[in-house]
Write a protein that holds these residues in place. Structure first.
Motif, short mmCIF file in Angstrom:
data_model
loop_
_atom_site.label_atom_id
_atom_site.label_comp_id
_atom_site.label_asym_id
_atom_site.label_seq_id
_atom_site.Cartn_x
_atom_site.Cartn_y
_atom_site.Cartn_z
N ILE A 126 0.84 -1.21 0.00
CA ILE A 126 0.00 0.00 0.00
C ILE A 126 0.87 1.25 0.00
CG2 ILE A 126 -0.17 0.21 2.52
CD1 ILE A 126 -3.08 1.07 2.13
N ASN A 127 2.08 1.12 0.50
CA ASN A 127 2.99 2.27 0.53
C ASN A 127 3.39 2.69 -0.89
OD1 ASN A 127 3.20 2.38 3.45
ND2 ASN A 127 4.35 0.48 3.29
N VAL A 128 3.46 1.72 -1.79
CA VAL A 128 3.78 2.04 -3.19
C VAL A 128 2.66 2.87 -3.80
CG1 VAL A 128 4.28 1.09 -5.47
CG2 VAL A 128 5.16 -0.05 -3.42
N ILE A 129 1.41 2.54 -3.44
CA ILE A 129 0.27 3.30 -3.96
C ILE A 129 0.33 4.75 -3.49
CG2 ILE A 129 -2.25 3.49 -3.90
CD1 ILE A 129 -2.36 0.45 -3.59
N LEU A 130 0.68 4.94 -2.22
CA LEU A 130 0.81 6.30 -1.70
C LEU A 130 1.95 7.06 -2.39
CD1 LEU A 130 0.26 5.70 2.13
CD2 LEU A 130 -1.20 7.02 0.60
N LEU A 131 3.05 6.36 -2.65
CA LEU A 131 4.16 6.99 -3.34
C LEU A 131 3.74 7.43 -4.75
CD1 LEU A 131 7.14 7.80 -3.44
CD2 LEU A 131 7.67 5.48 -4.21
N LEU A 132 3.00 6.58 -5.43
CA LEU A 132 2.50 6.95 -6.75
C LEU A 132 1.54 8.14 -6.66
CD1 LEU A 132 1.82 3.40 -8.27
CD2 LEU A 132 3.72 4.95 -8.79
#
Length: 274
Positions: free
Chosen positions: A86-92
Motif C-alpha cells: 500500500i505504501n507504493v500506492i501512496l508513493l505513486l
C-alpha cells in the motif's frame, strides 16, 4: 528561563520519555516513533520547501507513517508482507499529485519530498527490525544504541569545549564549531559506554564487537550531524524547529541517530549478532 536550565530540564524530560517508551511496551514505542517521524518530516519540508506543495507534503508524511505502521504490524503481528505494498500506492499518489501543481517555477523543490522520505521515514520505519525481533517487543538494543549516541554527543561537546576552541576544526565549511578534539572525545565516550553496556549484559555479543560498533556508530553519527548542519546552512536556518526547548527541533536531536543506528544494525546483521 536561563537557556542552560531550560536545556537541562527539557533534556531530562526527553530522556525519561525515550527510556519509558523503549522499555514499557510496543504501543508507547510506536506512538513515540510516529510522533517523531511526523515532527522531523514536517521540519525538513518546512526548512527546504517553505510553504510550497502542502498537499504533497501531507501525503509524504502519511506515506512515512504508513510505512512504519505496516512494518510494525508485519514484525509484531505477522501481517502478510503483501500489505506493505500500500505504501507504493501512496508513493505513486505523491508523484501524480505533482502533475496538478499549477505553479511549476519551483518544481525542482519536489525532490525534497523524496529526499525527506529516504532520509527520515525509511530509517525510522526499519527500526521495527531492531525492537521487534522474533515477533516480540524488546527495546533494550535500541536503548543501548541511543546510549552510545548520547555518550558520543556528551564526549564531543565536553572535550570539544575544553580542547577544541583553538584547535583544528573537523568540517569548518559546514559546522565551524566542531573540532577534531571533540571528534576523538566523542569516540572515547562512545567506546566507554559500549564497554559498560557489554559488562552489564545489555550487549550480548563479545566486547570487541561492542568497541567496533561504538566506533562505527560514533563516526556515522558525526556524519549524520554534519549532514543536517549542511541542510540548515543551505536553507539559512539555525534550528530545524523548536519542539524541544533549548535543543531546537526533533531533527536536531535525531540527526545523528538517522545515520548511526542503521550503520550499527548493518554491522550486527553482517556479523550474525542479531
Amino acid at each position: 528561563m536561563n537557556n542552560t536550565v531550560k536545556r537541562s530540564l527539557s533534556g531530562v524530560v526527553f530522556l525519561a520519555v525515550m527510556i519509558s517508551c523503549l522499555y514499557l511496551n510496543e504501543w508507547l514505542y510506536g506512538a513515540l516513533l510516529i510522533f517523531m517521524m511526523i515532527a522531523m518530516l514536517h521540519e525538513f519540508f518546512a526548512m527546504t520547501m517553505g510553504d510550497k506543495y502542502k498537499l504533497s507534503r501531507v501525503l509524504a508524511i502519511l506515506l512515512g507513517v504508513c510505512s512504519f505502521v505496516s512494518l510494525f504490524l508485519v514484525y509484531r503481528f505477522s501481517l502478510d508482507f503483501k500489505f506493505v505494498g500500500i505504501n507504493v500506492i501512496l508513493l505513486l499518489g505523491i508523484m501524480i499529485s505533482s502533475l496538478y501543481v499549477k505553479d511549476k517555477t519551483e518544481f525542482r523543490r519536489f525532490a525534497f519530498i523524496y529526499t525527506g522520505l529516504l532520509y527520515i521515514a525509511i530509517p525510522l520505519s526499519l527500526s521495527n527490525l531492531v525492537v521487534l525481533r522474533g515477533g516480540a517487543f524488546d527495546g533494550t538494543l535500541m536503548l543501548a544504541f541511543f546510549c552510545i549516541i548520547w555518550a558520543s554527543d556528551v564526549g564531543a561537546y565536553c572535550i570539544g569545549m575544553l580542547f577544541g576552541k583553538n584547535g583544528r576544526k573537523l568540517f569548518p565549511t559546514v559546522s565551524p564549531k566542531k573540532s577534531w578534539a571533540g571528534f576523538w572525545g566523542g569516540m572515547l565516550m562512545a567506546v566507554v559506554a559500549a564497554m559498560i553496556l557489554s559488562l552489564t549484559g545489555l550487549f550480548t555479543f563479545p566486547w570487541w564487537h561492542s568497541i567496533i560498533l561504538a566506533v562505527i556508530m560514533h563516526s556515522l553519527g558525526v556524519y549524520g550531524d554534519l549532514f543536517e548542519s549542511q541542510w540548515k546552512r543551505v536553507c539559512e536556518v539555525k534550528d530545524s524547529g523548536n519542539i524541544i526547548p533549548g535543543h531546537g527541533g526533533a531533527l536536531d536531536r535525531f540527526d545523528s541517530a538517522l545515520f548511526a543506528i542503521p550503520a550499527g544494525v548493518i554491522y550486527l546483521v553482517i556479523n550474525g549478532l542479531i
